[in-house]
Design a protein around this motif. Structure first.
Motif, short mmCIF file in Angstrom:
data_model
loop_
_atom_site.label_atom_id
_atom_site.label_comp_id
_atom_site.label_asym_id
_atom_site.label_seq_id
_atom_site.Cartn_x
_atom_site.Cartn_y
_atom_site.Cartn_z
N SER A 141 0.85 -1.18 0.00
CA SER A 141 0.00 0.00 0.00
C SER A 141 0.89 1.24 0.00
N ASP A 142 0.35 2.33 -0.47
CA ASP A 142 1.05 3.62 -0.51
C ASP A 142 0.06 4.65 0.01
N PHE A 143 0.37 5.22 1.19
CA PHE A 143 -0.61 5.99 1.95
C PHE A 143 -0.10 7.40 2.17
N GLY A 144 -0.94 8.38 1.96
CA GLY A 144 -0.57 9.77 2.22
C GLY A 144 -1.68 10.54 2.90
N ARG A 145 -1.38 11.22 3.98
CA ARG A 145 -2.35 12.04 4.69
C ARG A 145 -1.63 13.27 5.25
N THR A 146 -2.40 14.31 5.53
CA THR A 146 -1.87 15.51 6.17
C THR A 146 -2.76 15.88 7.35
N ILE A 147 -2.14 16.16 8.48
CA ILE A 147 -2.86 16.58 9.69
C ILE A 147 -2.36 17.97 10.08
N TYR A 148 -3.28 18.85 10.35
CA TYR A 148 -2.92 20.22 10.73
C TYR A 148 -2.71 20.28 12.24
N VAL A 149 -1.68 21.00 12.64
CA VAL A 149 -1.39 21.17 14.07
C VAL A 149 -2.08 22.46 14.53
N GLY A 150 -3.10 22.29 15.35
CA GLY A 150 -3.88 23.45 15.79
C GLY A 150 -5.13 23.61 14.97
N ASP A 151 -5.65 24.81 14.92
CA ASP A 151 -6.87 25.11 14.16
C ASP A 151 -6.50 25.64 12.78
N PRO A 152 -6.93 24.98 11.70
CA PRO A 152 -6.56 25.42 10.35
C PRO A 152 -7.18 26.76 9.99
N THR A 153 -6.46 27.52 9.17
CA THR A 153 -6.96 28.81 8.68
C THR A 153 -8.03 28.57 7.62
N SER A 154 -8.77 29.61 7.30
CA SER A 154 -9.81 29.50 6.26
C SER A 154 -9.19 29.17 4.91
N GLU A 155 -8.02 29.75 4.62
CA GLU A 155 -7.34 29.45 3.36
C GLU A 155 -6.93 27.98 3.29
N TYR A 156 -6.45 27.44 4.42
CA TYR A 156 -6.06 26.03 4.47
C TYR A 156 -7.27 25.14 4.21
N GLU A 157 -8.39 25.47 4.83
CA GLU A 157 -9.60 24.68 4.63
C GLU A 157 -10.08 24.76 3.18
N LYS A 158 -9.93 25.93 2.58
CA LYS A 158 -10.33 26.10 1.18
C LYS A 158 -9.49 25.19 0.28
N VAL A 159 -8.18 25.18 0.50
CA VAL A 159 -7.30 24.33 -0.31
C VAL A 159 -7.61 22.85 -0.06
N TYR A 160 -7.85 22.50 1.20
CA TYR A 160 -8.21 21.11 1.53
C TYR A 160 -9.46 20.67 0.76
N ASN A 161 -10.47 21.52 0.74
CA ASN A 161 -11.71 21.17 0.04
C ASN A 161 -11.49 21.04 -1.47
N LEU A 162 -10.62 21.89 -2.01
CA LEU A 162 -10.29 21.78 -3.44
C LEU A 162 -9.63 20.44 -3.75
N VAL A 163 -8.71 20.04 -2.88
CA VAL A 163 -8.02 18.76 -3.08
C VAL A 163 -9.00 17.59 -3.00
N MET A 164 -9.88 17.62 -2.02
CA MET A 164 -10.85 16.53 -1.86
C MET A 164 -11.83 16.49 -3.04
N ASP A 165 -12.24 17.65 -3.53
CA ASP A 165 -13.13 17.69 -4.69
C ASP A 165 -12.43 17.13 -5.94
N ALA A 166 -11.15 17.48 -6.08
CA ALA A 166 -10.38 16.98 -7.22
C ALA A 166 -10.22 15.46 -7.14
#
Length: 280
Positions: free
Chosen positions: A246-271
């Motif tokens: 298996s080849d596994f990749g994840r990212t965890i944010y340390v603390g509370d993510p910024t609105s820009e970070y959440e926006k990019v996250y949602n773009l990645v998940m949609d893609a």
């Protein structure tokens, strides 16, 4: 577990189709594992080279069972499940070329031989010496036609390997806190994978934080730096179950993510969702 004889019969049909008389696959080849079930050594950073190691591998011919040629060290110390009964052992004081060529020449005239792309150059030089007039072709182009389409059993093993790493991150994510060292997380991930049944890591485990507070290059995959707030921590690792990875990749944010970070996250998940939908 697998019907290796059935796999070889399919291989032999492809060999006939392409006019290939003989195949040689080195002991470290994943293709040899696929076709015979022979266990591969876990790769190490140090270069392991036994006396006459260049002979290590097997010849495959449509009319005969696979014939292994192995150095004594592999036979006695690097074969936990034993070796095939059709094995020629080459001891340290043996004439390695004489033993290797005797097996190779037993197949008669060979006009075209297929060899793994990952065969050692010393092995290649001796194969050319044995078969000076034979055409040499890439065996991986043949075996890949068998391996590219997975059976339900293979998919089940790959799924198991994926579920294993999912479980590993679930066990480790509670430690993704400011102050925890990246190296500690990497060590824990490798321990968890082995503890849950992975034979080894499918590639070098990487844990690294990236973001505006860090100018490191993405190729710097391991440090003992502590995690800090306001950064994403990327995980890249994989497990091995019965030879399937298996080849596994994840990212965890340390603390509370910024609105820009959440926006990019949602773009990645949609893609990702769009990509999955496109291939179904």
């Amino acid at each position: 577990m697998f019907d290796y004889k059935e796999r070889r019969q399919k291989l032999y049909a492809l060999m006939e189709e392409r006019g290939i008389d003989l195949i040689f696959l080195p002991k470290h080849s994943a293709d040899l594992d696929y076709l015979t079930g022979t266990e591969r050594r876990v790769v190490t950073f140090g270069n392991v080279a036994y006396t006459h190691h260049w002979v290590a591998g097997a010849f495959l011919h449509p009319k005969f069972d696979p014939h292994f040629v192995l150095p004594r060290m592999i036979v006695e110390f690097d074969s936990p499940n034993g070796v095939d009964t059709n094995t020629t052992t080459v001891a340290e004081l043996d004439d390695a070329y004489a033993k290797f060529s005797k097996v190779a020449q037993s197949y008669g005239q060979v006009k075209r031989i297929a060899v793994s792309a990952r065969t050692w150059s010393e092995t290649m030089m001796n194969l050319i010496k044995v078969f000076p007039d034979a055409e040499i072709v890439n065996a991986e182009e043949v075996v890949n036609r068998l391996r590219r389409i997975k059976t339900p059993q293979e998919i089940a093993l790959m799924t198991k390997a994926c579920h294993l790493v999912d479980g590993v991150l679930d066990n480790v994510k509670g430690r993704v806190l400011a102050g925890t060292a990246e190296l500690d997380l990497k060590s824990e991930i490798n321990f968890q994978m082995n503890n849950l049944g992975s034979k080894t890591e499918s590639f070098d485990t990487a844990v690294w934080s990236m973001g505006p507070k860090n100018t490191r290059d993405a190729s710097d995959r391991r440090t003992s730096n502590p995690l800090v707030e306001g950064m994403g921590v990327s995980f890249d690792f994989g497990s091995v179950i019965d030879g399937y990875c298996s080849d596994f990749g994840r990212t965890i944010y340390v603390g509370d993510p910024t609105s820009e970070y959440e926006k990019v996250y949602n773009l990645v998940m949609d893609a990702q969702a769009a990509g999955i939908a496109a291939v179904r």
